[in-house]
Scaffold this motif. Sequence first.
Motif, PDB file in Angstrom:
ATOM      1  N   GLN A 116       7.755  11.612   2.703  1.00 38.89           N
ATOM      2  CA  GLN A 116       6.606  10.903   2.147  1.00 38.89           C
ATOM      3  C   GLN A 116       6.481   9.595   2.908  1.00 38.89           C
ATOM      4  O   GLN A 116       7.359   8.737   2.844  1.00 38.89           O
ATOM      5  CB  GLN A 116       6.788  10.616   0.653  1.00 38.89           C
ATOM      6  N   LEU A 117       5.400   9.457   3.649  1.00 42.01           N
ATOM      7  CA  LEU A 117       5.170   8.263   4.464  1.00 42.01           C
ATOM      8  C   LEU A 117       4.038   7.463   3.859  1.00 42.01           C
ATOM      9  O   LEU A 117       2.938   7.983   3.655  1.00 42.01           O
ATOM     10  CB  LEU A 117       4.839   8.652   5.906  1.00 42.01           C
ATOM     11  N   ASN A 118       4.284   6.196   3.573  1.00 39.71           N
ATOM     12  CA  ASN A 118       3.300   5.356   2.905  1.00 39.71           C
ATOM     13  C   ASN A 118       2.733   4.291   3.834  1.00 39.71           C
ATOM     14  O   ASN A 118       3.476   3.681   4.611  1.00 39.71           O
ATOM     15  CB  ASN A 118       3.917   4.646   1.693  1.00 39.71           C
ATOM     16  N   LEU A 119       1.434   4.084   3.742  1.00 44.93           N
ATOM     17  CA  LEU A 119       0.830   2.932   4.394  1.00 44.93           C
ATOM     18  C   LEU A 119       1.140   1.705   3.546  1.00 44.93           C
ATOM     19  O   LEU A 119       0.954   1.727   2.327  1.00 44.93           O
ATOM     20  CB  LEU A 119      -0.682   3.106   4.523  1.00 44.93           C
ATOM     21  N   GLU A 120       1.601   0.656   4.170  1.00 44.75           N
ATOM     22  CA  GLU A 120       1.950  -0.557   3.432  1.00 44.75           C
ATOM     23  C   GLU A 120       0.701  -1.231   2.876  1.00 44.75           C
ATOM     24  O   GLU A 120      -0.415  -1.032   3.362  1.00 44.75           O
ATOM     25  CB  GLU A 120       2.707  -1.521   4.340  1.00 44.75           C
TER      26      GLU A 120
END
Length: 273
Positions: A116-120
Amino acid sequence: MEATPPRCLFLLFLFTCKLSPDVAAEIQESSDASSAPQEPVRLTGVPAAMEFIAAAEVAVIGFFQDLEIPAVPVFHGVVQKFQDVSFGISTDPEVLAHYNITENTISLFRLVDNEQLNLESEDIENIDDTRLSRFIEINSLHFVTEYNPVTVIGLFNSMVQIHLLLMMDKASPEYEESLHRYHKAAKLFQGKILFILVDSGVKENGKMISFFKLKKSELPALAIYRTLDEEWDTLHVTEVSIEGVQNFCDGFLKGKRLSENHDSEEKTQKVEL
């Protein structure tokens, strides 16, 4: 000269393969391609969100506490560019809490390595079409990801340290069936090995082929590579089969090698071409 960490050497080599105008045009055409208009799926409830993510190789979800922020229309705008990505949107507090979302966030989920990769949050505030598209392009890894100078960034951002490459001409008559079997084999090693397709018909991929001491006359072939210690092995295949791919991967995971050893000095020389 200071030594380069082993995990970075192969990555540095890959970046010597420049993005040609033809490849750049192909990527842009792929991004711009659209058929039937699609809209992000509204996700209400944790079970619905979990089912949505589990059903897609790559899913992008906008977790928004406020649908009036500028990032929301940008999110809707990029949906048409990625026909092989599933898009969802949720404002449900329980869904946001389940995925550890505490503020407006856009997340990309990869089934191949359960990432799961999140945009800050600061990226969300300044997001535009180009930045969001780039985030998706780089990080969209499927069970089989075709190699190009964009996808390689996402491949090496993955925590999976073993990569299997099928080097084959996409124009060959056997390609479609071979890819189908390769894709099936990839599912057997989810989370353990990333499966990559290298189109040997693309001129810029010649350097990748020569890195593994292969010639076009020896293709199709499989090459397996571990980024942690740079160990690799190759196998010429007359036919791509699920059993053959599985046996090759299992052998490498157990420490069995088919080709000759390659010392670190030789690998370093190849990387610095």
